[in-house]
Design a protein around this motif. Structure first.
Motif, PDB file in Angstrom:
ATOM      1  N   ALA A 197       0.938  -1.301   0.022  1.00 13.41           N
ATOM      2  CA  ALA A 197      -0.026   0.029   0.115  1.00 13.41           C
ATOM      3  C   ALA A 197       0.978   1.391   0.001  1.00 13.41           C
ATOM      4  O   ALA A 197       0.466   2.294   0.032  1.00 13.41           O
ATOM      5  CB  ALA A 197      -0.928   0.059   1.177  1.00 13.41           C
ATOM      6  N   LEU A 198       2.160   1.257  -0.069  1.00 10.32           N
ATOM      7  CA  LEU A 198       3.065   2.120   0.058  1.00 10.32           C
ATOM      8  C   LEU A 198       2.969   2.996  -1.027  1.00 10.32           C
ATOM      9  O   LEU A 198       3.275   2.704  -2.108  1.00 10.32           O
ATOM     10  CB  LEU A 198       4.293   1.777   0.225  1.00 10.32           C
ATOM     11  CG  LEU A 198       5.492   2.756   0.469  1.00 10.32           C
ATOM     12  CD1 LEU A 198       5.332   3.488   1.813  1.00 10.32           C
ATOM     13  CD2 LEU A 198       7.001   2.176   0.397  1.00 10.32           C
ATOM     14  N   ALA A 199       2.717   4.147  -0.954  1.00 12.31           N
ATOM     15  CA  ALA A 199       2.843   5.484  -2.039  1.00 12.31           C
ATOM     16  C   ALA A 199       4.022   6.182  -2.146  1.00 12.31           C
ATOM     17  O   ALA A 199       4.636   6.228  -3.164  1.00 12.31           O
ATOM     18  CB  ALA A 199       1.665   6.463  -1.568  1.00 12.31           C
ATOM     19  N   TYR A 200       4.681   6.344  -1.215  1.00  9.87           N
ATOM     20  CA  TYR A 200       5.812   6.885  -0.892  1.00  9.87           C
ATOM     21  C   TYR A 200       6.590   6.950   0.348  1.00  9.87           C
ATOM     22  O   TYR A 200       5.820   6.788   1.345  1.00  9.87           O
ATOM     23  CB  TYR A 200       6.361   8.290  -1.859  1.00  9.87           C
ATOM     24  CG  TYR A 200       5.487   9.424  -1.580  1.00  9.87           C
ATOM     25  CD1 TYR A 200       6.001  10.366  -0.599  1.00  9.87           C
ATOM     26  CD2 TYR A 200       4.200  10.010  -2.036  1.00  9.87           C
ATOM     27  CE1 TYR A 200       5.440  11.636  -0.369  1.00  9.87           C
ATOM     28  CE2 TYR A 200       3.753  10.919  -1.861  1.00  9.87           C
ATOM     29  CZ  TYR A 200       4.337  11.835  -0.869  1.00  9.87           C
ATOM     30  OH  TYR A 200       3.543  13.070  -0.518  1.00  9.87           O
ATOM     31  N   VAL A 201       7.946   7.535   0.674  1.00  4.77           N
ATOM     32  CA  VAL A 201       8.360   7.583   1.690  1.00  4.77           C
ATOM     33  C   VAL A 201       9.121   9.128   1.934  1.00  4.77           C
ATOM     34  O   VAL A 201       9.681   9.584   1.064  1.00  4.77           O
ATOM     35  CB  VAL A 201       9.712   6.539   1.782  1.00  4.77           C
ATOM     36  CG1 VAL A 201      10.538   6.701   3.187  1.00  4.77           C
ATOM     37  CG2 VAL A 201       9.195   5.237   1.610  1.00  4.77           C
ATOM     38  N   HIS A 202       9.054   9.687   3.183  1.00  5.91           N
ATOM     39  CA  HIS A 202       9.648  10.817   3.640  1.00  5.91           C
ATOM     40  C   HIS A 202      10.801  10.372   4.380  1.00  5.91           C
ATOM     41  O   HIS A 202      11.013   9.389   5.302  1.00  5.91           O
ATOM     42  CB  HIS A 202       8.756  11.647   4.522  1.00  5.91           C
ATOM     43  CG  HIS A 202       7.730  12.323   4.062  1.00  5.91           C
ATOM     44  ND1 HIS A 202       6.765  13.023   4.721  1.00  5.91           N
ATOM     45  CD2 HIS A 202       7.699  12.743   2.593  1.00  5.91           C
ATOM     46  CE1 HIS A 202       6.022  13.964   3.790  1.00  5.91           C
ATOM     47  NE2 HIS A 202       6.686  13.706   2.515  1.00  5.91           N
ATOM     48  N   VAL A 203      11.828  11.188   4.395  1.00  4.46           N
ATOM     49  CA  VAL A 203      13.192  11.228   5.080  1.00  4.46           C
ATOM     50  C   VAL A 203      13.475  12.662   5.589  1.00  4.46           C
ATOM     51  O   VAL A 203      13.113  13.446   4.638  1.00  4.46           O
ATOM     52  CB  VAL A 203      14.593  10.845   4.125  1.00  4.46           C
ATOM     53  CG1 VAL A 203      15.595  10.655   4.739  1.00  4.46           C
ATOM     54  CG2 VAL A 203      14.036   9.444   3.371  1.00  4.46           C
ATOM     55  N   ALA A 204      13.902  12.829   6.747  1.00  3.07           N
ATOM     56  CA  ALA A 204      14.010  14.052   7.415  1.00  3.07           C
ATOM     57  C   ALA A 204      15.043  14.108   8.565  1.00  3.07           C
ATOM     58  O   ALA A 204      15.198  13.145   8.955  1.00  3.07           O
ATOM     59  CB  ALA A 204      12.835  14.825   7.745  1.00  3.07           C
ATOM     60  N   GLY A 205      15.559  15.425   8.860  1.00  4.96           N
ATOM     61  CA  GLY A 205      16.691  15.303   9.902  1.00  4.96           C
ATOM     62  C   GLY A 205      15.687  15.796  11.346  1.00  4.96           C
ATOM     63  O   GLY A 205      14.699  16.297  11.180  1.00  4.96           O
ATOM     64  N   GLY A 206      16.489  15.477  12.187  1.00  3.79           N
ATOM     65  CA  GLY A 206      16.129  16.026  13.587  1.00  3.79           C
ATOM     66  C   GLY A 206      17.199  16.019  14.691  1.00  3.79           C
ATOM     67  O   GLY A 206      18.355  16.119  14.124  1.00  3.79           O
ATOM     68  N   VAL A 207      16.852  16.378  15.855  1.00  6.83           N
ATOM     69  CA  VAL A 207      17.838  16.372  16.944  1.00  6.83           C
ATOM     70  C   VAL A 207      17.327  15.993  18.140  1.00  6.83           C
ATOM     71  O   VAL A 207      15.984  16.126  18.577  1.00  6.83           O
ATOM     72  CB  VAL A 207      18.353  17.873  17.039  1.00  6.83           C
ATOM     73  CG1 VAL A 207      17.292  18.753  17.536  1.00  6.83           C
ATOM     74  CG2 VAL A 207      19.527  18.132  17.882  1.00  6.83           C
ATOM     75  N   GLU A 208      18.286  15.324  18.798  1.00  3.85           N
ATOM     76  CA  GLU A 208      17.772  14.776  20.329  1.00  3.85           C
ATOM     77  C   GLU A 208      18.213  15.836  21.256  1.00  3.85           C
ATOM     78  O   GLU A 208      19.591  16.230  21.585  1.00  3.85           O
ATOM     79  CB  GLU A 208      18.521  13.472  20.587  1.00  3.85           C
ATOM     80  CG  GLU A 208      18.059  12.713  21.911  1.00  3.85           C
ATOM     81  CD  GLU A 208      18.541  11.337  22.038  1.00  3.85           C
ATOM     82  OE1 GLU A 208      18.315  10.689  23.228  1.00  3.85           O
ATOM     83  OE2 GLU A 208      19.026  10.993  21.144  1.00  3.85           O
ATOM     84  N   ARG A 209      17.255  16.172  22.335  1.00  6.87           N
ATOM     85  CA  ARG A 209      17.733  17.085  23.463  1.00  6.87           C
ATOM     86  C   ARG A 209      17.078  16.533  24.733  1.00  6.87           C
ATOM     87  O   ARG A 209      15.899  16.329  24.711  1.00  6.87           O
ATOM     88  CB  ARG A 209      17.406  18.450  23.319  1.00  6.87           C
ATOM     89  CG  ARG A 209      17.710  19.205  21.909  1.00  6.87           C
ATOM     90  CD  ARG A 209      17.210  20.798  22.104  1.00  6.87           C
ATOM     91  NE  ARG A 209      17.695  21.439  20.798  1.00  6.87           N
ATOM     92  CZ  ARG A 209      16.743  21.529  19.878  1.00  6.87           C
ATOM     93  NH1 ARG A 209      15.592  21.124  20.002  1.00  6.87           N
ATOM     94  NH2 ARG A 209      17.192  22.333  18.892  1.00  6.87           N
TER      95      ARG A 209
END
Length: 434
Positions: A197-209
């Protein structure tokens, strides 16, 4: 599902850089940031080159207790048609409540219960009937967990797909966020959801605090997120993968390097397996749950979900007590994050305000003081006007010249005389009477 390839989120701040990126297959645009009758020239040029454009909605709140707003659905559909998009996407989240009328200004997690699933499925079907192209829904990142959930993330997503035929937009960065913040295993989710059922994928950055992962979309994509993408790639060949970047935009070469890293992960090698086989997509919804139980009656479920969501959102934006069972520290972290985001978005929409108030720090101090007792009820643009009115009623800013500038700014946008002290006194009396 249409093959999209590797793309990037189109944002006005990096529009020219996006046009120059080598090998770009497609872009995604925040639907609410464009007008179907006046598309940005950059998007038009990309379309002329054959680059596909997909609108990504952020304000429908399909996981909320209310039925989707017909006007918002119509606007999303118009943008899809104007862009020639093969699909539109939204989120499995709630963003507002109607009783009381509160706006989060952010995507908040749906409680994974039978009630919430029944409401979500009905809302999805309403949206599918109204939209001219297929719909895909994204799993969201969360700072907080609901107590007493009845389904895992994988069970919730699987039943949603089986009942509605909706497609999935899997954000692997959000899977990592929920691993850190909620202790959820991203690979267990990938093992159990219907990947066909996969249409597409997101990839992103973040940070741990302080032990909390913040899904900022303003940092480079970390290796741990690419590792989850690689695990997904071992299970299925995604129709599309998209890099999201919403703030603190890097140099063009850095964006190109992140896209190259993504291409390196999703390269031409075939998947090890096709993943689990769910019920045929698009089939008639199953009126029963897999256990043979009747699903929650929709109207009663909406009431129960509405009460739960209002209690949480009120605690987050209006300072009411935290509902029983929630991690109070995490709720406070989420509340601060919502207020900070609100201040940032208002400053972006009304950049004159920090200048009038003497800079970014005085602006943020004043806005956060206002937001502590004034939850947003009608969106960010109205919030900016309400903030200015809040200051003027209190004869602020203290500097007369700055107050005159703020008065002029407010008048230019509302076409009315600014509020005076008598208004403040009247509101104080009304508040005491209440």
């Amino acid at each position: 599902m249409a093959h999209l390839g590797v793309g990037i989120g189109w944002r006005p701040e990096i529009a020219e850089a996006v046009e120059r990126l080598p090998g770009l297959d497609w872009v995604e645009v925040v639907a609410e940031n464009i007008c179907s009758g006046h598309l940005p020239a950059s998007l038009l040029r990309l379309r002329e080159r054959g680059v596909r454009v997909v609108p990504h909605g952020v304000s429908l709140g399909l996981g909320g207790a209310d039925r989707p707003d017909a006007g918002k659905l119509a606007a999303l559909g118009e943008r899809a048609v104007a862009l020639g998009a093969p699909l539109v996407t939204e989120h499995i989240a709630f963003v507002r409540t109607s009783s009381p009328a509160l706006e989060a200004g952010h995507l908040l997690p749906v409680r994974r219960t039978r009630d919430a699933l029944a409401v979500l499925c009905e809302n999805v079907r309403i949206a599918q009937d109204a939209l001219p192209v297929p719909l895909a829904l994204e799993n969201i990142a969360a700072l907080i967990s609901w107590p007493g959930e009845e389904l895992t993330e994988a069970q919730f997503l699987t039943e949603l797909v089986e009942r509605t035929g909706v497609r999935l937009l899997i954000d692997v960065a959000n899977l990592h966020t929920n691993r850190v913040n909620r202790g959820e295993d991203p690979f267990a989710v990938l093992d159990s959801i219907p990947l066909d059922a996969l249409a597409y994928v997101h990839v992103a950055g973040g940070v741990e605090r302080d032990g909390v992962w913040h899904d900022t979309h303003a940092h480079p994509v970390p290796e741990v997120v690419l590792d989850i993408l690689a695990e997904l790639r071992r299970r299925v060949s995604p129709p599309g993968v998209l890099l999201e970047r919403d703030d603190d935009f890097p140099a063009e070469a850095e964006l190109a390097g992140e896209l190259a890293a993504i291409r390196g992960v999703v390269g031409p090698a075939g998947p090890a397996s096709a993943g689990p086989a769910p019920s045929p997509l698009g089939s008639a919804p199953d009126p029963r749950t897999p256990e043979g139980e009747e699903p929650a009656e929709p109207e009663r479920a909406r009431v129960r979900v509405g009460v739960e969501q209002a209690a949480l959102l009120s605690a987050l934006v209006a300072g009411t007590p935290v509902p029983e069972g929630f991690d109070r520290r995490r709720v406070r972290v989420q509340a601060r994050a919502l207020a900070a985001k609100r201040a940032g978005v208002v400053a972006g929409l009304a950049p004159e305000l920090p200048g009038i108030l003497g800079g970014e720090d005085p602006y943020r101090e004043a806005f956060l003081g206002y937001a502590r007792n004034r939850p947003m009820t009608a969106g960010y643009r109205r919030d900016a006007l309400d903030f200015a009115e809040h200051l003027l009623i209190r004869d602020l800013p203290a500097d007369p010249a700055a107050r005159r500038r703020l008065t002029t700014w407010w008048q230019d946008r509302v076409g009315a005389r600014p509020p005076r002290r008598i208004v403040r006194w009247a509101r104080t009396l009304v508040g005491r009477a209440a």
